[in-house]
Design a protein around this motif. Structure first.
Motif, mmCIF file in Angstrom:
data_model
loop_
_atom_site.group_PDB
_atom_site.id
_atom_site.type_symbol
_atom_site.label_atom_id
_atom_site.label_comp_id
_atom_site.label_asym_id
_atom_site.label_seq_id
_atom_site.Cartn_x
_atom_site.Cartn_y
_atom_site.Cartn_z
ATOM 1 N N ARG A 238 0.822 -1.213 0.000
ATOM 2 C CA ARG A 238 0.000 0.000 0.000
ATOM 3 C C ARG A 238 0.862 1.272 0.000
ATOM 4 N NH1 ARG A 238 -5.599 1.513 2.210
ATOM 5 N NH2 ARG A 238 -6.069 -0.668 1.832
ATOM 6 N N GLY A 297 -2.756 -3.175 -13.332
ATOM 7 C CA GLY A 297 -3.948 -2.394 -13.011
ATOM 8 C C GLY A 297 -3.796 -1.564 -11.758
ATOM 9 N N ALA A 298 -2.613 -1.589 -11.144
ATOM 10 C CA ALA A 298 -2.447 -0.955 -9.838
ATOM 11 C C ALA A 298 -2.172 0.543 -9.913
ATOM 12 C CB ALA A 298 -1.345 -1.665 -9.048
ATOM 13 N N GLY A 301 -7.697 3.247 -9.771
ATOM 14 C CA GLY A 301 -8.590 2.753 -8.722
ATOM 15 C C GLY A 301 -8.118 3.143 -7.334
ATOM 16 N N THR A 302 -8.779 2.590 -6.326
ATOM 17 C CA THR A 302 -8.425 2.928 -4.947
ATOM 18 C C THR A 302 -7.153 2.195 -4.541
ATOM 19 O OG1 THR A 302 -9.615 1.071 -4.011
ATOM 20 C CG2 THR A 302 -10.889 3.097 -4.362
ATOM 21 N N ALA A 304 -6.891 0.275 -2.051
ATOM 22 C CA ALA A 304 -7.284 -1.092 -1.698
ATOM 23 C C ALA A 304 -7.368 -1.957 -2.957
ATOM 24 C CB ALA A 304 -8.618 -1.087 -0.962
ATOM 25 N N ASP A 305 -7.895 -1.392 -4.043
ATOM 26 C CA ASP A 305 -7.959 -2.125 -5.322
ATOM 27 C C ASP A 305 -6.548 -2.486 -5.781
ATOM 28 O OD1 ASP A 305 -10.671 -1.791 -5.433
ATOM 29 O OD2 ASP A 305 -10.604 -0.079 -6.832
ATOM 30 N N ALA A 306 -5.651 -1.498 -5.684
ATOM 31 C CA ALA A 306 -4.275 -1.704 -6.133
ATOM 32 C C ALA A 306 -3.600 -2.787 -5.304
ATOM 33 C CB ALA A 306 -3.489 -0.399 -6.044
ATOM 34 N N GLU A 307 -3.840 -2.735 -4.008
ATOM 35 C CA GLU A 307 -3.244 -3.725 -3.117
ATOM 36 C C GLU A 307 -3.747 -5.120 -3.485
ATOM 37 O OE1 GLU A 307 -2.066 -3.589 1.600
ATOM 38 O OE2 GLU A 307 -4.019 -2.845 0.983
ATOM 39 N N ALA A 308 -5.047 -5.207 -3.769
ATOM 40 C CA ALA A 308 -5.638 -6.496 -4.156
ATOM 41 C C ALA A 308 -5.040 -6.970 -5.479
ATOM 42 C CB ALA A 308 -7.153 -6.368 -4.247
ATOM 43 N N ALA A 309 -4.849 -6.016 -6.420
ATOM 44 C CA ALA A 309 -4.317 -6.373 -7.742
ATOM 45 C C ALA A 309 -2.889 -6.909 -7.638
ATOM 46 C CB ALA A 309 -4.351 -5.157 -8.671
ATOM 47 N N GLU A 311 -1.569 -8.398 -4.906
ATOM 48 C CA GLU A 311 -1.440 -9.531 -3.976
ATOM 49 C C GLU A 311 -0.909 -10.749 -4.735
ATOM 50 O OE1 GLU A 311 -2.049 -10.053 -0.563
ATOM 51 O OE2 GLU A 311 -1.370 -12.084 -0.931
#
Lengths: 316, 113
Positions: A238, A297-298, A301-302, A304-309, A311
């Protein structure tokens, strides 16, 4: 002079640019060493060129030979360019969870890729490369994690360039992977600049990346010498993404996520200097640009989205 | 307030699967002893012969404890404050750690030195 006889001669001598908008104050300044301006767009061109030249000089590498290297991408791309220009075949062993762009660029350069299982990360790539080296004694593994020429490239070039361009340097911040950049640059600067801080920013990936690691089977690169560093930060996904976006928004610099992690550590050091009332010139290393990571894609977006992308991805 | 400790997946068998636990201690060494009371066996995975395991990295508020120890003291002597976050991670290179496999074919090939 900005004219060179060949692409290989254009390696290094990268710009050092001030970041007046991100700098904490006029007394505490941030400077970015733009290693994305190297021939293939990353700091790894220096290590690749020096490792190949050292092997040639030692008579271990002759035209037509096959170079084998475990790499998560940038070193492979640099070696592919050097191999093409110097007449070698390149086989890269790479974790399957690296970004698509790195694979495409390597194939474009004509490198052959052998994938190692993603959950094993770079260390499994190292293991597989060592196994292949044993099976093919005629192949030459340069082995960036333990090759002294990797660190020497930075001792001989990156370090002197930084001191030449910023004689008032007080901090150097770089990313920690093979450790070659920090070992070489750090050693040089510590010899020349009394009291300089040499700070490592180590990427802390998502949990999936560490999931299967057994503590007793840990790995520290052979090049690593803790006495060269003065501090070492672990920077989470993050924070790395946040700083990467901040660099492009505030200073117009479009960089890869590992540089975001490095900037995060640089800002910690910078803000501490402000608090302590000390002047500081904090130089940090931009290992590469953001182009190869767009497919994650990071960048949008938010957080949190980037962190998910990211992971499960080796984003540095 | 207490100290928040992030546990890596591989050690969650000691914490009943918890990703993070709380503990107390004036120093990192005290904290690990305190944690071992509620999560027996955890300390032994992190400390070998009185020092931090070579392949364990511990960070206090994201900074490596090996560089926080005052001269003459060890990482286990690093002082902690309430509200600190301690992160435990296996040592990795470029995102992995599997020495058994990595070392399987012997040491690094010395080419290029």
């Amino acid at each position: 002079m900005a004219r060179y006889d060949s692409l290989l001669d254009a390696c290094g001598n990268t710009p050092l640019v001030g970041l007046p908008r991100l700098s904490p104050s006029t007394e505490v300044r941030l400077w970015a060493k733009l290693e994305d301006r190297n021939p293939t767009g990353s700091v790894k061109d220096r290590a690749a060129l020096w490792m190949v030249r050292a092997a040639e000089g030692a008579g271990e590498l002759r035209p037509g030979d096959t170079i084998l290297e475990p790499t998560s991408g940038n070193t492979g791309i640099s070696l592919a360019m050097v191999a093409k220009l110097r007449g070698y075949r390149l086989v890269c062993v790479m974790p399957e969870n690296v970004s698509a762009e790195r694979v495409q660029v390597l194939r474009m350069y004509g490198a052959e890729i052998i994938f190692s299982p993603g959950p094993g990360g770079s260390n499994q790539a190292v293991a597989l490369a060592k196994q292949l080296a044993a099976e093919h004694p005629d192949w030459v593994m340069l082995y960036q994690y333990g090759n002294a020429a990797n660190a020497r490239a930075h001792y001989e070039t990156t370090g002197p360039e930084l001191l030449r361009d910023l004689p008032t340097i007080t901090h150097f911040v770089g990313g920690l992977g093979t450790t070659g950049t920090l070992m070489g640059t750090g050693r040089y600067l510590r010899e020349k600049v009394e009291g300089i801080e040499v700070i490592a920013a180590e990427p802390r990936y998502g949990e999936l990346v560490y999931g299967l690691r057994n503590i007793d089977e840990g790995y520290v690169p052979e090049l690593y010498d803790a006495t060269v560093l003065t501090r070492r930060f672990s920077v989470g996904t993050r924070d790395a993404v946040l700083r990467t976006r901040q660099l492009v928004e505030v200073e117009g610099l479009f960089v890869g996520f590992s540089t975001g992690a490095v900037l995060h550590a640089a800002l910690v050091a910078g803000h501490e200097a402000v608090k302590a009332g000390r002047r500081a010139d904090v130089a940090f290393l931009v290992a590469d640009g953001g182009w190869k990571y767009l497919s994650t894609g990071a960048y949008g977006g938010t957080l949190a989205d980037a962190e998910a992308a990211l992971e499960g991805q080796l984003w540095a | 307030m207490a100290i928040n400790v992030r546990i890596p997946t591989i050690l969650r068998s000691y914490t009943g699967g918890a990703k993070a636990v709380e503990g107390t201690g004036e120093t990192l060494g005290d904290l690990l002893t305190n944690l071992d009371g509620s999560h027996p066996g955890l300390r032994d995975r992190l400390v070998t012969a009185g020092s931090l395991h070579r392949f364990v990295n511990v960070y206090v508020n994201d900074e490596d404890v090996r560089f926080l120890a005052p001269s003459g003291l060890t990482p286990l002597d690093v002082k902690l404050d309430d509200g600190d976050t301690v992160t435990i991670l296996p040592a990795v290179a470029g995102g992995a750690a599997d020495r058994a496999a990595a070392g399987g074919a012997g040491g690094p090939v010395p080419a290029g030195r």
